[in-house]
Design a protein around this motif. Structure first.
Motif, PDB file in Angstrom:
ATOM      1  N   ARG A 183       0.837  -1.209   0.000  1.00  0.00           N
ATOM      2  CA  ARG A 183       0.000   0.000   0.000  1.00  0.00           C
ATOM      3  C   ARG A 183       0.875   1.264   0.000  1.00  0.00           C
ATOM      4  NH1 ARG A 183      -5.789   1.032   0.410  1.00  0.00           N
ATOM      5  NH2 ARG A 183      -5.851   3.254   0.792  1.00  0.00           N
ATOM      6  N   LEU A 184       1.859   1.311   0.889  1.00  0.00           N
ATOM      7  CA  LEU A 184       2.693   2.513   1.009  1.00  0.00           C
ATOM      8  C   LEU A 184       3.608   2.716  -0.191  1.00  0.00           C
ATOM      9  CD1 LEU A 184       3.714   2.327   4.786  1.00  0.00           C
ATOM     10  CD2 LEU A 184       1.987   3.810   3.721  1.00  0.00           C
ATOM     11  N   ALA A 185       4.155   1.637  -0.721  1.00  0.00           N
ATOM     12  CA  ALA A 185       5.096   1.739  -1.846  1.00  0.00           C
ATOM     13  C   ALA A 185       4.400   1.700  -3.202  1.00  0.00           C
ATOM     14  CB  ALA A 185       6.123   0.614  -1.764  1.00  0.00           C
ATOM     15  N   PRO A 194       1.183  -3.153  -5.726  1.00  0.00           N
ATOM     16  CA  PRO A 194       0.071  -4.072  -5.485  1.00  0.00           C
ATOM     17  C   PRO A 194       0.391  -5.543  -5.757  1.00  0.00           C
ATOM     18  CG  PRO A 194      -0.334  -2.745  -7.438  1.00  0.00           C
ATOM     19  CD  PRO A 194       0.911  -2.209  -6.798  1.00  0.00           C
ATOM     20  N   GLU A 195       1.516  -5.835  -6.436  1.00  0.00           N
ATOM     21  CA  GLU A 195       1.876  -7.238  -6.636  1.00  0.00           C
ATOM     22  C   GLU A 195       2.198  -7.923  -5.306  1.00  0.00           C
ATOM     23  OE1 GLU A 195       5.320  -4.515  -7.642  1.00  0.00           O
ATOM     24  OE2 GLU A 195       3.285  -4.708  -8.382  1.00  0.00           O
ATOM     25  N   LEU A 196       2.532  -7.134  -4.282  1.00  0.00           N
ATOM     26  CA  LEU A 196       2.774  -7.713  -2.958  1.00  0.00           C
ATOM     27  C   LEU A 196       1.474  -8.217  -2.321  1.00  0.00           C
ATOM     28  CD1 LEU A 196       5.439  -5.291  -1.452  1.00  0.00           C
ATOM     29  CD2 LEU A 196       5.767  -7.570  -2.393  1.00  0.00           C
ATOM     30  N   TYR A 197       0.333  -7.732  -2.800  1.00  0.00           N
ATOM     31  CA  TYR A 197      -0.955  -8.218  -2.289  1.00  0.00           C
ATOM     32  C   TYR A 197      -1.137  -9.704  -2.592  1.00  0.00           C
ATOM     33  CZ  TYR A 197      -2.151  -3.225  -2.001  1.00  0.00           C
ATOM     34  OH  TYR A 197      -2.174  -1.882  -1.725  1.00  0.00           O
ATOM     35  N   GLU A 198      -0.588 -10.133  -3.699  1.00  0.00           N
ATOM     36  CA  GLU A 198      -0.685 -11.550  -4.073  1.00  0.00           C
ATOM     37  C   GLU A 198       0.115 -12.404  -3.088  1.00  0.00           C
ATOM     38  OE1 GLU A 198      -2.162 -14.614  -6.616  1.00  0.00           O
ATOM     39  OE2 GLU A 198      -2.722 -12.532  -6.311  1.00  0.00           O
ATOM     40  N   ARG A 243      -6.158  -3.520  -5.699  1.00  0.00           N
ATOM     41  CA  ARG A 243      -6.657  -2.571  -4.689  1.00  0.00           C
ATOM     42  C   ARG A 243      -6.837  -3.289  -3.362  1.00  0.00           C
ATOM     43  NH1 ARG A 243     -10.838   1.762  -6.088  1.00  0.00           N
ATOM     44  NH2 ARG A 243     -11.222   1.116  -3.983  1.00  0.00           N
ATOM     45  N   LEU A 244      -6.626  -2.543  -2.307  1.00  0.00           N
ATOM     46  CA  LEU A 244      -6.805  -3.089  -0.970  1.00  0.00           C
ATOM     47  C   LEU A 244      -7.408  -2.005  -0.086  1.00  0.00           C
ATOM     48  CD1 LEU A 244      -6.240  -5.711   0.633  1.00  0.00           C
ATOM     49  CD2 LEU A 244      -4.143  -4.631   1.414  1.00  0.00           C
ATOM     50  N   PRO A 245      -8.629  -2.237   0.411  1.00  0.00           N
ATOM     51  CA  PRO A 245      -9.275  -1.219   1.244  1.00  0.00           C
ATOM     52  C   PRO A 245      -8.543  -1.011   2.573  1.00  0.00           C
ATOM     53  CG  PRO A 245     -10.793  -3.038   0.737  1.00  0.00           C
ATOM     54  CD  PRO A 245      -9.468  -3.398   0.185  1.00  0.00           C
TER      55      PRO A 245
END
Length: 165
Positions: free
Chosen positions: A42-44, A47-51, A119-121
């Motif tokens: 989120r900070l950087a 979004p591939e880190l969400y996986e 996306r991540l709420p």
């Protein structure tokens, strides 16, 4: 019928050593790293880190049930004494709660991922921070059971068998 059960060793266990802490360390690492990857993603703006976070959550959810099964068996064989009974009960209760929370968060994360994996709420990050705090509390309780009360340690088991505890 009792002769069919395995003999308990010097740690009061039917197997060589405690299995619960081994499995639960995977849960701890995967749950906490999932939150860390979400925050960094989120900070950087990565979004591939969400996986990575999603898969850690998924495996943490599966592993926590294995940890609970061994934890319940080993807790039943621990012969807690004094205040360790209350701590063990709280540790067990929080463990089951964490299993439920991890399951809900993983399902929620699956829905989020299905709609838009990039996306991540913020609400999910808030829930992840609550999960992380509970994991840390759980680690402290488990550490207290081993390092202060010595459950499943040879010296404490010997003392119990001799009627000293």
């Amino acid at each position: 019928m009792l002769e069919l059960l395995p003999q308990l060793n010097d740690r009061n266990l039917p197997w060589v050593d405690t299995i619960h802490p081994i499995v639960v360390h995977f849960v701890i690492a995967m749950a906490l790293i999932a939150f860390v990857f979400d925050v960094i993603g989120r900070l950087a703006g990565k979004p591939e880190l969400y996986e990575v976070s999603f898969w850690n959550l998924l495996f943490a959810t599966a592993a926590i049930f294995v940890a609970i099964i061994f934890g319940q068996v080993e807790a039943g064989l621990a012969n807690p004494y004094g205040e360790s009974r209350d701590i063990l009960n709280l540790h067990s209760t929080i463990g089951w709660a964490l299993a439920g929370i991890l399951s809900v968060l993983t399902a929620w994360r699956y829905v989020i991922r299905s709609k838009d994996p990039r996306r991540l709420p913020l609400a999910f990050l808030g829930a992840g921070s609550v999960l992380s705090v509970l994991v840390v509390v759980q680690v402290l309780l488990g550490s207290e059971l081993v390092w202060i009360y010595g459950l499943h340690t040879v010296k404490v088991v010997e003392a119990m068998r001799e009627g000293l505890v």
